[in-house]
Write a protein that holds these residues in place. Sequence first.
Motif, PDB file in Angstrom:
ATOM      1  N   LEU A   1     102.217-103.989  53.948  1.00 25.52           N
ATOM      2  CA  LEU A   1     102.377-104.602  52.847  1.00 25.52           C
ATOM      3  C   LEU A   1     101.138-105.393  52.577  1.00 25.52           C
ATOM      4  CD1 LEU A   1     106.014-106.174  53.111  1.00 25.52           C
ATOM      5  CD2 LEU A   1     105.115-105.076  51.062  1.00 25.52           C
ATOM      6  N   ALA A   2     100.375-105.824  53.742  1.00 28.13           N
ATOM      7  CA  ALA A   2      99.183-106.579  53.610  1.00 28.13           C
ATOM      8  C   ALA A   2      98.132-105.555  52.997  1.00 28.13           C
ATOM      9  CB  ALA A   2      98.883-107.163  54.935  1.00 28.13           C
ATOM     10  N   GLU A   3      98.261-104.412  53.808  1.00 34.43           N
ATOM     11  CA  GLU A   3      97.232-103.261  53.102  1.00 34.43           C
ATOM     12  C   GLU A   3      97.214-103.169  51.893  1.00 34.43           C
ATOM     13  OE1 GLU A   3      98.109-100.126  55.909  1.00 34.43           O
ATOM     14  OE2 GLU A   3      97.041-100.991  57.535  1.00 34.43           O
ATOM     15  N   GLU A   4      98.729-102.931  51.163  1.00 35.96           N
ATOM     16  CA  GLU A   4      98.864-102.845  49.664  1.00 35.96           C
ATOM     17  C   GLU A   4      98.407-103.898  48.901  1.00 35.96           C
ATOM     18  OE1 GLU A   4     102.491-101.484  48.420  1.00 35.96           O
ATOM     19  OE2 GLU A   4     103.249-101.004  50.515  1.00 35.96           O
ATOM     20  N   GLU A   5      98.575-105.443  49.306  1.00 36.29           N
ATOM     21  CA  GLU A   5      98.132-106.516  49.079  1.00 36.29           C
ATOM     22  C   GLU A   5      96.678-106.666  48.720  1.00 36.29           C
ATOM     23  OE1 GLU A   5     101.979-109.415  49.380  1.00 36.29           O
ATOM     24  OE2 GLU A   5     100.276-109.517  50.717  1.00 36.29           O
ATOM     25  N   TRP A   6      96.033-105.998  49.506  1.00 40.41           N
ATOM     26  CA  TRP A   6      94.508-105.880  49.961  1.00 40.41           C
ATOM     27  C   TRP A   6      93.953-105.202  48.448  1.00 40.41           C
ATOM     28  CZ3 TRP A   6      90.919-108.599  52.462  1.00 40.41           C
ATOM     29  CH2 TRP A   6      89.678-107.957  52.235  1.00 40.41           C
TER      30      TRP A   6
ATOM     31  N   ILE B   1      92.556-107.859  56.104  1.00 40.02           N
ATOM     32  CA  ILE B   1      94.069-107.821  55.907  1.00 40.02           C
ATOM     33  C   ILE B   1      94.607-108.446  57.349  1.00 40.02           C
ATOM     34  CG2 ILE B   1      95.572-105.866  56.547  1.00 40.02           C
ATOM     35  CD1 ILE B   1      93.551-103.777  54.923  1.00 40.02           C
ATOM     36  N   ASP B   2      93.862-108.506  58.397  1.00 40.77           N
ATOM     37  CA  ASP B   2      94.645-109.357  59.469  1.00 40.77           C
ATOM     38  C   ASP B   2      94.965-110.946  58.991  1.00 40.77           C
ATOM     39  OD1 ASP B   2      93.969-107.356  61.369  1.00 40.77           O
ATOM     40  OD2 ASP B   2      92.121-108.109  61.933  1.00 40.77           O
TER      41      ASP B   2
ATOM     42  N   PRO C   1     104.522-106.341  47.345  1.00 40.23           N
ATOM     43  CA  PRO C   1     103.430-106.485  47.178  1.00 40.23           C
ATOM     44  C   PRO C   1     103.230-107.697  46.356  1.00 40.23           C
ATOM     45  CG  PRO C   1     103.583-104.187  47.483  1.00 40.23           C
ATOM     46  CD  PRO C   1     104.850-104.730  47.335  1.00 40.23           C
ATOM     47  N   GLY C   2     102.358-108.638  46.757  1.00 45.81           N
ATOM     48  CA  GLY C   2     102.115-109.704  45.905  1.00 45.81           C
ATOM     49  C   GLY C   2     100.593-110.513  46.030  1.00 45.81           C
ATOM     50  N   ARG C   3     100.346-111.610  45.234  1.00 43.65           N
ATOM     51  CA  ARG C   3      98.868-111.799  45.188  1.00 43.65           C
ATOM     52  C   ARG C   3      98.787-113.265  45.694  1.00 43.65           C
ATOM     53  NH1 ARG C   3      96.542-111.129  39.645  1.00 43.65           N
ATOM     54  NH2 ARG C   3      94.908-112.101  40.380  1.00 43.65           N
TER      55      ARG C   3
END
Length: 885
Positions: free
Chosen positions: A127-132, A184-185, A466-468
């Motif tokens: 998810l973090a990768e998508e949010e990037w 992303i971390d 995924p969000g912002r």
Amino acid sequence: METMKSRRLLYRSAVVVLGVVLTLGLVLGAVLLVNLNKPLPWHGGEQIMEADGVVEVVRDANGIPSIYATTDEDLFRAQGYVHAQDRFFEMDYRRHMTGGRLSELLGDAEAATQADIVIRSMGWRRLAEEEWDLITDESRTFYTAYAEGVNAYIADRSPSDLALEYTVLGLSHPIGDIEPWTGIDSLAWLKAMAWDLKNNLDEETARVTAYASLGDVALVEELSPSFESTGHTPIIPSTDGANLTDAEEYPRSTPLEIPEIGEGAGTSADEADIDADAIGQGVMDAQEALDTMPIMLGRGPMVGSNSFVVGGEHTDSGLPIIANDPHLTISYPSVWYQVGLHCVEITPDCTYDATGFSFAGMPGLIIGRNTDLAWGLTNLGGDVTDFVIEKNTGETTYERDGEDVEYEIRTETINVAGAESFDIEVRVSVHGPVISDLLLDDETTGALPTAPGDFSVALEWTALKPGRTGDAIFAINRAATPDDVAAAAANFEVPAQNILYATAEGDFGYQAPGRFPIRPTLAEADGDLESVHMPENLGADGRWPRPGWDSAYDWQGYYAPEDMPALLNPGEGFIVAANQQVTPSDLGPYLGSYSDGGYRSEAIRTEIEDRLESGEPFTLTDAEQIMLADQSPFGLELGEYATAVDVEDERLGDAQAILRDWLERGAHTDVDEAGAAIMAATYAHLLDRTIALHIDGFSATNATNYLIALANIDASSTWWDNPLTDQVEDRDDAMRDALAAMDEDLTGQMGEDMSQWRWGDIHVETPTHSVLGGDDIPGPVRSYFNGDPLGVPGGSAIPNAMGFSPAVTEGSVSYEVTAGPSMRMVVDLSDPDRASWIISSGSSGHPRSARINDQFEMWANGEYLPWAFTPEAVRARGETTMMLR
């Protein structure tokens, strides 16, 4: 003569041996000392970091850094550098946790493996990768700059140079090279924040657990009373200054969309061939798997916060005063890291001038103030998580609106340091990951007693979309006006937080951010928290698990940001946001059934109202003291019953006399109070001997709800009855039983003499390391990495919220603090330097540092540090200066 020579020889030999031993001891001691001190960072002089210009870091006597730079990127590079200096192991531990890779760091430990399975199944890192890709270019630049600063510090250092924890862990399994930090971390940490700060899932599990024993929905709902029944005031009491309209008018704006699968009404719940008992067991199994997750911020009903703001018309300075204190697990080191981010000059390239509380591993500030605005956060609660029952139709399919749909299936490999890796299979439905078989195989889940075929439990949670939120942090750091706060809140999707703020222009307000689902109304009780659902249709409002095979029960979208509750400059002159319900039930959008019972919020409101009614102007000191208010709601609600019941035992009569005196003096929970200990123990044992006897698997953590229930049910209610006896007990019987159990418990912990009992002798906080602090760690190591325990005032459901679990184990309760005010802050907007702050440990994460817990005792005693903001105040408090070139 020979004898004398022999003695001299022996003496000389002994001296030589002793000298060798002492020398060896000194050498070994020196080597040990060098290794223990090796990770300590150098906070002065000149150090090298790729930067746009020269960066200056001024640290005060508590090691708190204020960073001065000429570009935003340099500010965040330097923030990454100082975070890595002081807290890198904490950062790396979090990075492994959010990536489902704890086993790579901690080795073949069952708890680490189980956590990895759960987190990989939820896919936080994915998810973090998508949010990037969703966040703005500017935000990506800031996260990248922060990572560059972290990497500048760790690049030429081995694990043992960075933290002593790596050296200790390396004694049992190999420690690999430290990986470079990435943006992303940082983003992945937002998922851990959201996970620990969601509360409704525990409430849903508690309902299912209770129903499994009681078989009566109405009885279950008695244990989860609606907020309206408490008589306490919501955050926004009325339409005065608010954007609220009647509840039935929502959504007013165009909802944010949720992708859906399937069309049509499908099969209604009362026609579905699903057994309630089997579903209940499946949900409890799923919750058991989720409970294996590491606790990073805290979890459960005691995780909350206080915040309040008083308008300038009532303050001595003429501008608002705001206060905040998030109640989280008291981590060691603290979850918070105080830091100042200052542009030498505000230019298009350098736009920040803010100080506050950050998370090591994240750029920017989570809570704090800038030149124009101060803001605080408290957990909104609400309901953003659902258990969804998926009806399986094959090995890889489940039912949606009468059709078979394929699960998304993927394989995850878990690598284990010092042991073999293994694979897990993850199934994902349209609602979210399947969690019922995370620690149980499909056969076990399918073979649950009376299960009619095969089903699985999936988790739908807003944070798994995924969000912002990664953009929102930077936006609120630079906010200056109420409109700026609303714009930042529009992206602050998870975790859902109440934002309270005040401006240097004199405005003060509240804004609800977050991504909240719009739920359909399919049962008469849906959305009406005063009504009880019927067993044949437990509805779609989130109080109970819902059927996944019928799309009619699906979330219908998300409320648009302009529909979220907001309040600006209300006429009563103040706002209190302490996890209570946001709006009256008949106003505003439906945000779910969960909220705190409101004892803390009501106590704060009363304190503020009393001060305003006195006619004296409200001061910074007043705000500091309100956050330390410690009147026990257990005493106020149940003390009368405990002292009025007839007892034959003389010791119990003595206990009642202590309680009466304590209640007459205000029922305060200071460390010296015996009455506070007696009341806390009586309540814990009352729960254990009433509600807990009626419910298998009962968890006593939701102390506030159960207090409301016990304070309001009839004296002859069935809840007071002990089902293990032949007679029928009433409230007096239960209270006598609880008092006797209290006496046995406290006598075992503090001795026979009640006059010597002190709340602070059993109600203690022990700074405990997240990895090397548990009981399974060897004593010398545990002692080195943990702090010394300290008795603290306060308690559960009190503004000074030093919460403890009332669970009884073998007749005894541990009154040790499980969650509390992880930091406190108070800001007067009239002067940038008119503010105070404190955290629960210190700036450093290194055991050998004098700054690892130098704020702990002040925090426990309710003291504050001056919070410097202007360059003049920062330099006046400064002790060391580091230049990054």
